[in-house]
Design a protein around this motif. Sequence first.
Motif, PDB file in Angstrom:
ATOM      1  N   PRO A 225      84.406  40.336  27.668  1.00  0.00           N
ATOM      2  CA  PRO A 225      84.547  41.052  28.941  1.00  0.00           C
ATOM      3  C   PRO A 225      84.317  40.087  30.095  1.00  0.00           C
ATOM      4  N   ASP A 226      84.886  40.388  31.235  1.00  0.00           N
ATOM      5  CA  ASP A 226      84.818  39.491  32.391  1.00  0.00           C
ATOM      6  C   ASP A 226      83.391  39.155  32.800  1.00  0.00           C
ATOM      7  N   LYS A 227      82.467  40.110  32.655  1.00  0.00           N
ATOM      8  CA  LYS A 227      81.091  39.859  33.089  1.00  0.00           C
ATOM      9  C   LYS A 227      80.413  38.792  32.238  1.00  0.00           C
ATOM     10  N   LEU A 228      80.954  38.531  31.040  1.00  0.00           N
ATOM     11  CA  LEU A 228      80.424  37.478  30.181  1.00  0.00           C
ATOM     12  C   LEU A 228      81.243  36.199  30.255  1.00  0.00           C
ATOM     13  N   ALA A 229      82.530  36.315  30.537  1.00  0.00           N
ATOM     14  CA  ALA A 229      83.434  35.161  30.455  1.00  0.00           C
ATOM     15  C   ALA A 229      83.633  34.438  31.777  1.00  0.00           C
ATOM     16  N   ARG A 230      83.267  35.084  32.881  1.00  0.00           N
ATOM     17  CA  ARG A 230      83.556  34.503  34.198  1.00  0.00           C
ATOM     18  C   ARG A 230      82.306  34.499  35.077  1.00  0.00           C
ATOM     19  N   ILE A 231      82.174  33.482  35.919  1.00  0.00           N
ATOM     20  CA  ILE A 231      81.100  33.432  36.907  1.00  0.00           C
ATOM     21  C   ILE A 231      81.715  33.262  38.286  1.00  0.00           C
TER      22      ILE A 231
END
Length: 259
Positions: free
Chosen positions: A169-175
Amino acid sequence: MSHIYLSSEIDQTSFKYAEENISKNGLRERIKLFRAAPTGHVLSPMFDSPQTQFNFMMCNPPFYASKDDILSSADAKVLEPHSVCTGAEVEMITDGGEVGFVGRMVKDSVSLKDRCRWYTSLLGKSSSVTAIVGLLKSHQVDNYGVTEFDVGKTKRWAIAWSYGAIRLPDKLARISKPQLASVMPARNELEVSIRCNIRSSDVESLLVDVLTSLAAVTYYRPPLSSSADSEATTARTNRQRTAAGPTVPDVVVVRRSFE
């Protein structure tokens, strides 16, 4: 279900103490220790166990390429260090520094592919994130994630990549860091809002028919929001890597508002 861990160590003294620690803690059946060679595969335990499927691997690589690299890194700090580095030279220095070491891991993973579900490594410099993402992309690996750790006054980064179909999910894969925005993976989540004047049950039925007909989609109905005229239908998918066509998003959220 208990897990089995395969670990590698290059230094003879560290190898000896690691063996003693494993034995004293009664973990010989769960932790297998391999003596690694200075050259060759970084992920040698995986190559030495060709019939084994691994769930994940993790690494804290040597950060520096030389003693001068260590000194220049210390000189570049704005504030005085708050701790003393006690790592042995063999633990801190390697040819090419962390980019060289993790780069060798990436090349190993290209051969191993999905023998391991997720490959991960810590990184000490944000510039290393850019370099490793570039290497992954050169091998057509687009399933990866980046995160950042704030450890007191120290920042560290981690990168994970996979050859499987499951996407993070984006919250884990992106900063959200402007300096790293260009190397973030493509978004895996999509939210679409539609407005219509037809009955919610009709929309629900149509959406369910469409979503459940898609490959690798799991449909579910989340709890209704507090708003009386707004509902949400969500489908989670695992993006499939196929030669036949493009991938689909991991998460599709369709919010329906009725007037």
